[in-house]
Design a protein around this motif. Sequence first.
Motif, mmCIF file in Angstrom:
data_model
loop_
_atom_site.group_PDB
_atom_site.id
_atom_site.type_symbol
_atom_site.label_atom_id
_atom_site.label_comp_id
_atom_site.label_asym_id
_atom_site.label_seq_id
_atom_site.Cartn_x
_atom_site.Cartn_y
_atom_site.Cartn_z
ATOM 1 N N GLN A 169 0.780 4.227 -2.727
ATOM 2 C CA GLN A 169 0.638 5.622 -2.321
ATOM 3 C C GLN A 169 1.737 6.490 -2.920
ATOM 4 O O GLN A 169 1.476 7.560 -3.464
ATOM 5 N N LYS A 170 2.968 6.037 -2.792
ATOM 6 C CA LYS A 170 4.112 6.811 -3.281
ATOM 7 C C LYS A 170 4.016 7.023 -4.792
ATOM 8 O O LYS A 170 4.248 8.121 -5.293
ATOM 9 N N LYS B 170 -1.596 9.320 -3.833
ATOM 10 C CA LYS B 170 -2.861 9.244 -3.100
ATOM 11 C C LYS B 170 -2.595 8.886 -1.644
ATOM 12 O O LYS B 170 -1.589 8.270 -1.303
ATOM 13 N N SER B 171 -3.547 9.247 -0.771
ATOM 14 C CA SER B 171 -3.411 8.917 0.644
ATOM 15 C C SER B 171 -3.738 7.448 0.875
ATOM 16 O O SER B 171 -4.363 6.793 0.029
ATOM 17 N N LYS B 172 -3.347 6.960 2.032
ATOM 18 C CA LYS B 172 -3.647 5.575 2.394
ATOM 19 C C LYS B 172 -5.160 5.352 2.387
ATOM 20 O O LYS B 172 -5.637 4.325 1.917
ATOM 21 N N GLU B 173 -5.895 6.322 2.884
ATOM 22 C CA GLU B 173 -7.346 6.205 2.933
ATOM 23 C C GLU B 173 -7.951 6.133 1.527
ATOM 24 O O GLU B 173 -8.876 5.357 1.286
ATOM 25 N N GLU B 174 -7.428 6.937 0.606
ATOM 26 C CA GLU B 174 -7.938 6.921 -0.773
ATOM 27 C C GLU B 174 -7.673 5.569 -1.440
ATOM 28 O O GLU B 174 -8.552 5.031 -2.119
ATOM 29 N N VAL B 175 -6.479 5.033 -1.244
ATOM 30 C CA VAL B 175 -6.134 3.743 -1.837
ATOM 31 C C VAL B 175 -6.998 2.647 -1.223
ATOM 32 O O VAL B 175 -7.559 1.811 -1.934
ATOM 33 N N ASN B 176 -7.128 2.648 0.107
ATOM 34 C CA ASN B 176 -7.965 1.650 0.770
ATOM 35 C C ASN B 176 -9.406 1.729 0.303
ATOM 36 O O ASN B 176 -10.034 0.699 0.040
ATOM 37 N N LEU C 221 0.829 -1.204 0.000
ATOM 38 C CA LEU C 221 0.000 0.000 0.000
ATOM 39 C C LEU C 221 0.866 1.257 0.000
ATOM 40 O O LEU C 221 0.542 2.241 -0.664
ATOM 41 N N GLY C 222 1.980 1.219 0.727
ATOM 42 C CA GLY C 222 2.909 2.345 0.734
ATOM 43 C C GLY C 222 3.496 2.606 -0.638
ATOM 44 O O GLY C 222 3.622 3.766 -1.062
ATOM 45 N N THR D 112 1.306 6.859 -6.765
ATOM 46 C CA THR D 112 0.110 7.572 -7.230
ATOM 47 C C THR D 112 -0.077 8.939 -6.582
ATOM 48 O O THR D 112 -0.841 9.757 -7.085
#
Length: 63
Positions: free
Chosen positions: A46-47, A51-57, A42-43, A49
Amino acid sequence: MTAIKDKMKGNWNQIKGKLKQKYGDLTDDDLVYVEGKEDELLGKIQKKTGKSKEEVNKFIETI
């Protein structure tokens, strides 16, 4: 284990395809799934894209 990690483990090929469609900059190398390293993956997403962790989740949860 969280719901997102269960989903990643169970449906990874489908999730990987959807992530590549939504975020065209992601490659197969970026999306190598290793059980137990979901947070690391997920990290990376995020890096790459921005995007925040919340957006990816949230996106993964909708797949």
